[in-house]
Write an enzyme that holds these catalytic residues in place. Structure first.
Site, PDB file in Angstrom:
ATOM      1  N   ASP A 111     -30.758  36.189  -3.625  1.00  0.00           N
ATOM      2  CA  ASP A 111     -32.173  36.248  -3.273  1.00  0.00           C
ATOM      3  C   ASP A 111     -32.833  37.444  -3.963  1.00  0.00           C
ATOM      4  O   ASP A 111     -33.950  37.360  -4.437  1.00  0.00           O
ATOM      5  CB  ASP A 111     -32.375  36.319  -1.756  1.00  0.00           C
ATOM      6  CG  ASP A 111     -31.520  37.386  -1.111  1.00  0.00           C
ATOM      7  OD1 ASP A 111     -30.349  37.510  -1.494  1.00  0.00           O
ATOM      8  OD2 ASP A 111     -32.013  38.112  -0.229  1.00  0.00           O
ATOM      9  N   ASP A 114     -31.330  44.421  -5.963  1.00  0.00           N
ATOM     10  CA  ASP A 114     -32.027  45.656  -5.565  1.00  0.00           C
ATOM     11  C   ASP A 114     -31.328  46.839  -6.245  1.00  0.00           C
ATOM     12  O   ASP A 114     -31.637  47.171  -7.402  1.00  0.00           O
ATOM     13  CB  ASP A 114     -31.982  45.739  -4.033  1.00  0.00           C
ATOM     14  CG  ASP A 114     -32.900  46.803  -3.463  1.00  0.00           C
ATOM     15  OD1 ASP A 114     -33.197  47.767  -4.177  1.00  0.00           O
ATOM     16  OD2 ASP A 114     -33.328  46.671  -2.301  1.00  0.00           O
ATOM     17  N   LYS A 142     -35.591  43.707  -8.838  1.00  0.00           N
ATOM     18  CA  LYS A 142     -36.397  44.933  -8.781  1.00  0.00           C
ATOM     19  C   LYS A 142     -36.245  45.812 -10.030  1.00  0.00           C
ATOM     20  O   LYS A 142     -37.001  46.763 -10.204  1.00  0.00           O
ATOM     21  CB  LYS A 142     -36.033  45.746  -7.537  1.00  0.00           C
ATOM     22  CG  LYS A 142     -36.608  45.185  -6.245  1.00  0.00           C
ATOM     23  CD  LYS A 142     -36.453  46.198  -5.127  1.00  0.00           C
ATOM     24  CE  LYS A 142     -37.135  45.732  -3.861  1.00  0.00           C
ATOM     25  NZ  LYS A 142     -36.862  46.663  -2.744  1.00  0.00           N
TER      26      LYS A 142
HETATM   27  C1  PRP Z   1     -29.119  41.895   0.425  1.00  0.00           C
HETATM   28  C2  PRP Z   1     -29.618  40.785  -0.458  1.00  0.00           C
HETATM   29  C3  PRP Z   1     -28.703  40.854  -1.653  1.00  0.00           C
HETATM   30  C4  PRP Z   1     -28.319  42.314  -1.708  1.00  0.00           C
HETATM   31  C5  PRP Z   1     -29.075  42.972  -2.814  1.00  0.00           C
HETATM   32  O1  PRP Z   1     -28.081  41.383   1.177  1.00  0.00           O
HETATM   33  O2  PRP Z   1     -29.563  39.544   0.190  1.00  0.00           O
HETATM   34  O3  PRP Z   1     -27.538  40.080  -1.480  1.00  0.00           O
HETATM   35  O4  PRP Z   1     -28.668  42.897  -0.458  1.00  0.00           O
HETATM   36  O5  PRP Z   1     -28.985  44.357  -2.762  1.00  0.00           O
HETATM   37  P1  PRP Z   1     -28.209  45.262  -3.813  1.00  0.00           P
HETATM   38  O6  PRP Z   1     -28.633  44.825  -5.181  1.00  0.00           O
HETATM   39  O7  PRP Z   1     -28.731  46.635  -3.458  1.00  0.00           O
HETATM   40  O8  PRP Z   1     -26.743  45.103  -3.563  1.00  0.00           O
HETATM   41  P2  PRP Z   1     -27.557  42.050   2.526  1.00  0.00           P
HETATM   42  O9  PRP Z   1     -26.274  42.763   2.261  1.00  0.00           O
HETATM   43  O10 PRP Z   1     -28.672  42.830   3.170  1.00  0.00           O
HETATM   44  O11 PRP Z   1     -27.182  40.833   3.417  1.00  0.00           O
HETATM   45  P3  PRP Z   1     -28.000  39.496   3.742  1.00  0.00           P
HETATM   46  O12 PRP Z   1     -27.981  38.662   2.487  1.00  0.00           O
HETATM   47  O13 PRP Z   1     -27.212  38.899   4.858  1.00  0.00           O
HETATM   48  O14 PRP Z   1     -29.412  39.864   4.157  1.00  0.00           O
END
Ligand code: PRP
Length: 189
Positions: A111, A114, A142
């Protein structure tokens, strides 16, 4: 339902900072990405889409219906954030896909990219399993990661550096059901 009521009904009355991508913008972009993925792979390619849960669940659901090819779907569960609004820099693998990866064309579906921590942790795991090809498709990017082991081939939107929720993205597990993507008004605003 007017827009304001539609939003507040889903946020429990909590106001949002702004809508960043509307339902219509997302739907249009997902259709385009679906077409690009369809065109990218040769006929007969053994295609496996692996969604990273939980955040990608809506994107995967919409995207696979826009890819005009035979394909299979699996999921991977990682967790990195806890309940905070900044990345903890750690990724835990909670569920490994059961699907065979070797010699298949694999697309990891995120999704959001980051900090890049999740991609940098997950891509090497998949490379070891010797897929025929390995690509990343992310709805949001991002462009903050200092280095990514692999750049996504398909990006929905170059996203602003704000805390984004909706269309699968959460804050403390809430707001995933917003049909659009918004930035959250923080308590300190
Ligand atoms: C979030 C998002 C991505 C990841 C991106 O997942 O869904 O998978 O963080 O961030 P990064 O590039 O800083 O690693 P999260 O671990 O919050 O779990 P979720 O998908 O259950 O919301």
């Amino acid at each position: 339902m007017v827009e304001r009521e539609r939003i507040l009904a889903r946020t429990g009355g909590r106001p949002l900072n702004r809508i960043v991508y509307t339902d219509q913008q997302i739907a249009e972009r997902v259709r385009e990405i679906g077409r690009h993925i369809t065109d990218f792979y040769p006929e007969g390619a053994d295609l496996l889409l692996v969604g990273l849960l939980k955040g990608s669940f809506i994107f995967v659901g919409d995207l696979v219906r826009e890819i005009a090819r035979p394909l299979q779907v699996d999921f991977l569960v990682t967790a990195s954030y806890g309940s905070e609004t900044v990345s903890s820099g750690e990724v835990r693998l909670l569920y490994d896909p059961g699907a065979e990866v070797e010699d298949r064309h694999v697309v990891l579906v995120e999704d959001i990219v980051d900090s890049g921590t999740t991609i940098n942790r997950v891509i090497p795991l998949f490379e070891k399993r010797r897929p025929a090809s390995l690509e990343i498709c992310t709805l949001l990017h991002k462009h903050l990661a200092p280095s990514l082991v692999r750049e996504p081939r398909w990006v929905g939107f170059d996203a602003p550096d704000e805390f984004l929720i909706g269309y699968g993205l959460d804050h403390s597990e809430n707001y995933r059901n917003l049909p659009f993507i918004a930035s959250l008004r923080q308590a300190t605003d």
